[in-house]
Design an enzyme around this catalytic site. Structure first.
Site, PDB file in Angstrom:
ATOM      1  N   GLU A 248       0.849  -1.192   0.000  1.00  0.00           N
ATOM      2  CA  GLU A 248       0.000   0.000   0.000  1.00  0.00           C
ATOM      3  C   GLU A 248       0.885   1.242   0.000  1.00  0.00           C
ATOM      4  O   GLU A 248       1.802   1.344   0.824  1.00  0.00           O
ATOM      5  CB  GLU A 248      -0.873  -0.007   1.267  1.00  0.00           C
ATOM      6  CG  GLU A 248      -1.822  -1.188   1.319  1.00  0.00           C
ATOM      7  CD  GLU A 248      -2.323  -1.493   2.733  1.00  0.00           C
ATOM      8  OE1 GLU A 248      -2.066  -0.681   3.651  1.00  0.00           O
ATOM      9  OE2 GLU A 248      -2.968  -2.541   2.911  1.00  0.00           O
TER      10      GLU A 248
ATOM     11  N   LEU B 120      -6.026  -1.677  -0.407  1.00  0.00           N
ATOM     12  CA  LEU B 120      -5.755  -1.859   1.020  1.00  0.00           C
ATOM     13  C   LEU B 120      -6.330  -3.180   1.506  1.00  0.00           C
ATOM     14  O   LEU B 120      -7.481  -3.249   1.937  1.00  0.00           O
ATOM     15  CB  LEU B 120      -6.378  -0.698   1.824  1.00  0.00           C
ATOM     16  CG  LEU B 120      -5.567   0.585   1.858  1.00  0.00           C
ATOM     17  CD1 LEU B 120      -5.578   1.250   0.505  1.00  0.00           C
ATOM     18  CD2 LEU B 120      -6.103   1.504   2.917  1.00  0.00           C
TER      19      LEU B 120
ATOM     20  N   GLU C  51      -4.462  -6.546   3.350  1.00  0.00           N
ATOM     21  CA  GLU C  51      -3.201  -7.215   3.699  1.00  0.00           C
ATOM     22  C   GLU C  51      -3.197  -8.695   3.314  1.00  0.00           C
ATOM     23  O   GLU C  51      -2.187  -9.219   2.857  1.00  0.00           O
ATOM     24  CB  GLU C  51      -2.894  -7.057   5.193  1.00  0.00           C
ATOM     25  CG  GLU C  51      -2.351  -5.676   5.575  1.00  0.00           C
ATOM     26  CD  GLU C  51      -3.417  -4.596   5.621  1.00  0.00           C
ATOM     27  OE1 GLU C  51      -4.622  -4.932   5.595  1.00  0.00           O
ATOM     28  OE2 GLU C  51      -3.056  -3.405   5.685  1.00  0.00           O
TER      29      GLU C  51
ATOM     30  N   PHE D 235       2.447  -1.238   8.627  1.00  0.00           N
ATOM     31  CA  PHE D 235       2.816  -1.168  10.046  1.00  0.00           C
ATOM     32  C   PHE D 235       2.623  -2.551  10.662  1.00  0.00           C
ATOM     33  O   PHE D 235       1.744  -3.320  10.248  1.00  0.00           O
ATOM     34  CB  PHE D 235       1.929  -0.164  10.804  1.00  0.00           C
ATOM     35  CG  PHE D 235       2.325   1.269  10.603  1.00  0.00           C
ATOM     36  CD1 PHE D 235       3.310   1.857  11.392  1.00  0.00           C
ATOM     37  CD2 PHE D 235       1.725   2.035   9.612  1.00  0.00           C
ATOM     38  CE1 PHE D 235       3.676   3.182  11.191  1.00  0.00           C
ATOM     39  CE2 PHE D 235       2.092   3.354   9.415  1.00  0.00           C
ATOM     40  CZ  PHE D 235       3.063   3.938  10.201  1.00  0.00           C
ATOM     41  N   ASP D 236       3.444  -2.818  11.693  1.00  0.00           N
ATOM     42  CA  ASP D 236       3.386  -4.090  12.422  1.00  0.00           C
ATOM     43  C   ASP D 236       1.979  -4.544  12.782  1.00  0.00           C
ATOM     44  O   ASP D 236       1.601  -5.691  12.598  1.00  0.00           O
ATOM     45  CB  ASP D 236       4.226  -3.963  13.696  1.00  0.00           C
ATOM     46  CG  ASP D 236       4.170  -2.558  14.278  1.00  0.00           C
ATOM     47  OD1 ASP D 236       3.060  -2.092  14.605  1.00  0.00           O
ATOM     48  OD2 ASP D 236       5.229  -1.911  14.373  1.00  0.00           O
ATOM     49  N   GLY D 237       1.168  -3.617  13.312  1.00  0.00           N
ATOM     50  CA  GLY D 237      -0.167  -3.993  13.773  1.00  0.00           C
ATOM     51  C   GLY D 237      -1.132  -4.311  12.648  1.00  0.00           C
ATOM     52  O   GLY D 237      -2.252  -4.769  12.888  1.00  0.00           O
TER      53      GLY D 237
ATOM     54  N   HIS E 177       0.460   0.767  15.725  1.00  0.00           N
ATOM     55  CA  HIS E 177       1.583   1.260  14.925  1.00  0.00           C
ATOM     56  C   HIS E 177       2.941   1.022  15.594  1.00  0.00           C
ATOM     57  O   HIS E 177       3.943   1.571  15.143  1.00  0.00           O
ATOM     58  CB  HIS E 177       1.436   2.760  14.656  1.00  0.00           C
ATOM     59  CG  HIS E 177       0.335   3.105  13.702  1.00  0.00           C
ATOM     60  ND1 HIS E 177      -0.983   2.960  14.012  1.00  0.00           N
ATOM     61  CD2 HIS E 177       0.375   3.586  12.429  1.00  0.00           C
ATOM     62  CE1 HIS E 177      -1.728   3.348  12.981  1.00  0.00           C
ATOM     63  NE2 HIS E 177      -0.930   3.720  12.006  1.00  0.00           N
TER      64      HIS E 177
END
Lengths: 389, 336
Positions: free
Chosen positions: B29, B58, B60, B83-85, B129
């Site tokens: 993204e 968008l 994942e 981002f990780d989350g 985040h």
């Protein structure tokens, strides 16, 4: 059809727009349930080359995969297979689409498309490896251009879409075809796959076999509109076809493949059929299904329907029937032999193919386990539940 | 040698990989025109085109799931999880598909997919985040998990990850993105230290301090502060989180007799527990004290005004070192 329209918890469901489980007049059909060939102004074109001989060949294919299915079910009942997902009733959907594909197209299917695997030329012993517990994957996907069947519902639709994006990058005119059931259309992955396929106009065909039941969940619990109509929301053209009509399925699949090859992007096909047997051999459909419903669908049987057409054409001879039966029996017998003579995997095989490059954690565990096994006179004794000491 | 930030070093590594192998494609993204939210992919779409550097919708699970299909087709996809989350919607595709397809196909299909994940806290972001989800993936066989702690590694390891025939999760310490360091761009990643090897950063005799990713810098700072007190710490940068390269850690602990492991992720079931257990198994008779973990708490990542309490800082690490040494510390006198 069952008239029971009660929803979860016994509540009356709201009026259902589009009748998602129905077989309404919008359904593309080229052969009626009684075997009458009906013409269609648009879709006759896509099967105009099908000769009587080819019709006989489709009849043979469907008969053979039904026979394979019966044999595998028997093998499961006899304890030779741990589980089997029957395709009984879905022969036309699998043969009609499977025989429309080109060798360089690539299939990403669920676990029920054993008839499609047959069309791809799968070795029948390979077909049973997973269900016998001898391997995690039965065949080399590149050998028959068909991915290892997917158990996670709908996950393969993304793989097909990604593969199609690769085809696009390569400038090739092959197509990725993904098979899934009605239940899968509720999964996020299938919806994300349609978003990506539409965004990139990827050459992928979404082949949804609406067999009316996701284990015990009826399709009316999954959707309040016809499944084919869901694709419209993603900007993907759809076709709704009688999934028990092998010619109609073939016509729809050929149209979708042609569109993809010409750069026209994805197509969603809903093949309306019925899973006549259980979800898998572990399932008991009598607990959730109405016997009348089964009877209604038995009257639409895909093989008898084609037999009806062949009969009307005067080509369903005793010779043909005998020949087809002999072929089916031979194939089933070969499959049974392959199943029962399949070599057992070796203990250290458990470590194979986790990584393609060495991994120090795994190498250490492998080394320790090899030493452990070597400490027994008979390595097989080490894995007995009763122990060998 | 040039001075590059982490972000620029990864960018340079991606560029090299795109240049060297036409099968490398980037998906994610905002990675195209914007160059990624951290600008790690800055300029790559402009130079390599929209088919090599793909801005995706968008979704994942779809980003990773389509990478699986591309890998089936012979590509080497590099996907960015923003981002990780945000990695959790892709969890099934990573652990059930990417990790297992090589096994499931008995080696016929390779999944040379690199999953780039900016991870960790310390940048004052809102929730989702700043997480450290690495343990979910180190627990999954079939995946390789690596992280980097200096720009040179950032540059070479990304290329090694992309060149690896196994799937690799490449965790980028986002609070270090703007830190600069020397990068030799002429280094051949094939002859550099392999990505699955740990590296001993300081020579020490009293305590072995194991860290990775964003906390390597903090660990080095702690070692430097400890030296002022006459404590000699050997700092080891794990680099690879799965598999962990235990040999240098074993050698170090046999010398020092004491082990401290630190990470930002929560303690329970974390990588620190795995390292402590493995080192105890291998070095029990060399240990002078129980291994010590200095980690994030077992809490959801806190709001930014409190994150510095959650993240192990220099003083909490030194407190852990004191525990390993039996010196007065915050838990002195506590039993059980």
């Amino acid at each position: 059809m069952s008239t029971d329209e009660t929803g979860p918890g016994g509540a009356q469901t709201p009026e259902i727009a589009g009748n998602p489980g129905g077989t309404g007049p919008d359904l593309l059909q080229l052969i009626t349930p009684s075997g009458e060939r009906i013409s269609h102004p648009e879709f006759d074109f896509w099967v105009r080359d099908i000769t009587d001989d080819q019709l006989c060949s489709l009849f043979e294919d469907m008969t053979v995969i039904r026979r394979i299915d019966v044999e595998a079910t028997a093998l499961q009942r006899q304890g030779e297979l741990a589980l089997w997902p029957p395709l009984l009733g879905q022969e036309a959907a699998q043969i009609g689409s499977g025989r429309a594909l080109r060798a360089d197209d690539f299939v990403f299917s669920s676990y029920r498309e054993n008839g499609v695997a047959y069309c791809r030329g799968v070795d029948l012993t390979d077909l049973l490896r997973v269900w016998r517990g001898n391997a995690s994957g039965g065949w080399d996907p590149y050998g028959i251009n068909m991915a290892t069947p997917q158990i996670i519902i709908g996950a393969q639709t993304l793989h097909a879409t990604g593969y199609a994006m690769g085809i696009q990058n390569d400038g090739a005119d092959a197509v990725a075809v993904t098979y899934f059931g009605d239940g899968a259309t509720s999964e996020g992955d299938v919806n994300e796959a349609m978003v990506f396929a539409a965004s990139f106009q990827a050459p992928v065909v979404f082949f949804c076999t609406n067999n009316h039941w996701a284990i015990s969940e009826p399709v009316r619990l999954q959707s309040h509109i016809q499944l084919a109509d869901r694709a419209t929301g993603f900007g993907i053209p759809n076709l709704r076809v009688d999934g028990n009509d092998v010619l109609a399925v073939m016509a729809a699949t050929r149209l979708a493949l042609d569109r993809a090859r010409r750069g026209g992007g994805p197509t969603f096909i809903e093949a309306v059929s019925y899973r006549m047997g259980p979800h898998t051999t572990a399932d008991d459909p009598t607990r959730y299904r109405d016997a009348n419903e089964l009877e209604d669908w038995a009257a639409k049987d895909p093989i008898s329907r084609l037999a009806g057409l062949l009969d009307r054409k005067g080509i369903l001879t005793a010779d043909l029937q005998e020949q087809v039966k002999a072929k089916a029996d031979a194939v089933a017998s070969e499959m049974r032999r392959g199943c029962t003579t399949m070599p057992e995997p070796q203990p250290m095989d458990v470590f194979k193919h986790v990584y393609s490059t060495p991994n120090s954690w795994l190498e250490r565990q492998q080394d320790h386990y090899a030493r452990y096994l070597a400490s027994f006179g008979d390595p097989a004794g080490a894995v007995s539940e009763k122990g060998a000491r | 040698m040039t001075q590059l930030t982490f972000a620029r070093a990864i960018n340079a590594g991606l560029r090299k990989s795109l240049e060297n192998d036409s099968k490398v494609v980037l998906l994610g993204e905002d990675i195209g025109a914007l160059g990624g939210v951290f600008r790690v992919t800055d300029g790559l779409q402009k130079d390599f085109g929209t088919h090599r550097v793909v801005d995706t919708p968008l979704a994942e699970s779809a980003i990773v799931g389509t990478a699986v299909g591309l890998a089936y087709r012979g590509y080497r996809p590099v996907v960015e999880i923003q981002f990780d989350g945000f990695i959790y919607p892709a969890f099934d595709q990573i652990v059930s598909q990417v990790a297992k397809l090589h096994y499931r196909t008995r080696g016929a299909v390779r999944m040379p997919i690199t999953i780039r994940v900016p991870f960790g806290g310390g940048i004052g972001s809102p929730e989702h985040h700043s997480e450290s989800p690495e343990a979910y993936f180190t627990h999954t066989s079939g995946l390789r998990v690596v992280t980097v702690a200096n720009p040179q590694d950032a540059y070479t390891v990304i290329q090694q990850a992309i060149g690896c025939d196994d799937p690799v999760l490449y965790f980028e310490p986002k609070r270090r993105y703007h830190d600069k360091g020397e990068v030799d761009e002429s280094v051949d990643p094939r002859s550099a230290l392999p990505m699955d090897k740990a590296r001993v950063l300081t020579d020490g005799s009293d305590v072995t301090l194991v860290a990775y990713g964003p906390l390597v810098k903090t660990a080095l700072d702690a070692a430097s502060a400890a030296a002022d007190e006459g404590i000699s710490i050997e700092v080891i940068d794990l680099r690879s989180l799965s598999p962990v390269d235990y040999e240098p850690v074993v050698a170090s602990v046999r010398k020092t007799g004491r082990l401290v492991v630190t990470h930002e992720a929560a303690q329970s079931g974390g990588l620190g527990a795995e390292v402590a257990a493995s080192i105890t198994e291998r070095c029990f008779y060399h240990l002078e004290a129980a291994p010590v973990r200095v980690t994030g708490f077992d809490i959801p990542y806190p709001y930014s005004k409190l994150e510095m309490h959650h993240l192990p800082g220099l003083d909490r690490i030194l407190d852990g070192v004191d525990r390993a040494l039996g010196r007065p510390n915050s838990l002195s006198g506590l039993e059980g």
